[in-house]
Design an enzyme around this catalytic site. Sequence first.
Site, PDB file in Angstrom:
ATOM      1  N   HIS A 112      -5.293  17.494  -0.418  1.00 10.00           N
ATOM      2  CA  HIS A 112      -3.928  17.295   0.100  1.00 10.00           C
ATOM      3  C   HIS A 112      -3.122  18.590   0.045  1.00 10.00           C
ATOM      4  CE1 HIS A 112      -4.186  12.757  -1.070  1.00 10.00           C
ATOM      5  NE2 HIS A 112      -4.394  12.899   0.228  1.00 10.00           N
ATOM      6  N   ARG A 121      -7.931  20.899  10.561  1.00 11.01           N
ATOM      7  CA  ARG A 121      -7.779  20.546   9.156  1.00 11.01           C
ATOM      8  C   ARG A 121      -9.164  20.294   8.571  1.00 11.01           C
ATOM      9  NH1 ARG A 121      -5.183  15.227   6.405  1.00 11.01           N
ATOM     10  NH2 ARG A 121      -5.582  15.907   4.281  1.00 11.01           N
ATOM     11  N   ARG A 159     -10.476   4.116  -3.570  1.00 12.68           N
ATOM     12  CA  ARG A 159     -11.197   4.996  -4.509  1.00 12.68           C
ATOM     13  C   ARG A 159     -10.814   4.691  -5.948  1.00 12.68           C
ATOM     14  NH1 ARG A 159      -8.944  10.034  -1.201  1.00 12.68           N
ATOM     15  NH2 ARG A 159     -10.144   9.763   0.721  1.00 12.68           N
ATOM     16  N   ASN A 170      -7.109  16.923  13.605  1.00 17.49           N
ATOM     17  CA  ASN A 170      -7.263  16.321  12.286  1.00 17.49           C
ATOM     18  C   ASN A 170      -8.094  15.054  12.481  1.00 17.49           C
ATOM     19  OD1 ASN A 170      -6.956  15.208   9.780  1.00 17.49           O
ATOM     20  ND2 ASN A 170      -4.712  15.259   9.784  1.00 17.49           N
ATOM     21  N   GLU A 230       1.924  18.458   7.518  1.00 18.09           N
ATOM     22  CA  GLU A 230       0.641  19.163   7.440  1.00 18.09           C
ATOM     23  C   GLU A 230       0.335  19.939   8.724  1.00 18.09           C
ATOM     24  OE1 GLU A 230      -0.264  15.399   6.407  1.00 18.09           O
ATOM     25  OE2 GLU A 230      -1.393  15.831   4.586  1.00 18.09           O
TER      26      GLU A 230
END
Length: 402
Positions: free
Chosen positions: A179, A91, A235, A10, A384
């Site tokens: 996500h 990922r 963001r 990742n 994850e």
Amino acid sequence: MSSLPVLVLNSGSSSIKFSVYEASDGRRNRLFEGAVDGIGTDRGAFWIKDASGQKLIDQSPALPNRAVAFQLVADALHAGQYPLPVAIGHRMVSGGPTIQQNQRITSELIDEMESYTAFAPLHTPIAVYIMREALRLFPGVPNFVCLDTYFHRTMPEEAWHMPIPDEYSAIGVRRYGYHGLSYESIVYQLGAETPSRLIVAHLGNGASITAIRDGKCIDTSMGLTPTGGIISGTRTGDIDPGVLLFVLRRMAAEIPNTADAADKLEVFASKKAGLLGVSGLTNDMRGLRDAIAQGNPRARLAVTLFTRTIAKWIGSFMAVLGGLDMLVFTGGIGENDIASRAEICAGLAPLGIVLDPARNNTRGAAVISAANSPVIIRVIPPLEDLMIVNHVVRLLGEQSRT
Ligand code: ADP
């Protein structure tokens, strides 16, 4: 099935995180995890720790670039101390408009993913670099891509179709959602307890929220890119398109070149906005909470924008779901920031979301709703990497049957 060591990779802008799981019939044990952090600096960090948290490697090497960083990981894994992976799961934030399934990575697939860099410009160049390196440094080991968009593939068209001219819809400008591995892991952990109407708020450096019916995504806040949806660390989240036009027109005087202007707009909307932009201080929730405690009004405003936006999305997703059975908080802020959870839920009691302050204040409490709350509120960590291992094991099985 014999026991299979699976490496999960990742990669982010300045780090490569990795873990190795041992997978056998229905069992998944994390053997160790590690990271190379501080890429681009002359004093980075490289560590590996075992399942009990004991550090096996703890170094501060110079990490001038990503090549040096990934070579360190590959060398450590080849040193004979650890089981060599039989498969690698990567990922990947976005596979663009055509790659929607998790699958085995080939060099053609990498080229195709790279051609869609515009869909996740901050993530894709890094991820495809690591994929090419993994194919080179682990020859013969199958690599698989696991997409953050995969969980959202079940959205109905009215959720993913954007209100834009068709010529752009036709080339893949739509809501993809991100996500997804986190959301999938929440449904996985809830198992038979997954309710019909579920909202999950993944609140980390990036933040998003997803409406899930009977275990399947029906709407999500992030859009074409992870910049859309909820305000997050750096963001904007969803914003009046007029704001971008305003900024672009101001830039036009200084930057006649469109590509350069787009890069600058990207920095404006994805790197300098959000909690950082409003507070003028930091994108990190812990830092903002400290500043609020010292009476900093900008930090207070930034966090209020954050929690208020999330409450608005929860209300709108309740409309989409026709009510709500369970709300789950996850991600670094969702799991740990007691005050954010309290602020988000403060106005939601009339909608049946009633927090129990004492449970909310208890670290590690799994259920934080009041006993009489019509909606159950839970805190669940995202897993994850485990989801990536599950996909890799499934794809390996499919491959061996064909
Ligand atoms: P990423 O999106 O990079 O995976 P994380 O899920 O790790 O990020 O979340 C990082 C965010 O979680 C940061 O804003 C950090 O301040 C916040 N966070 C982590 N631990 C705590 C804590 N104990 N209290 C408040 N916020 C926390």
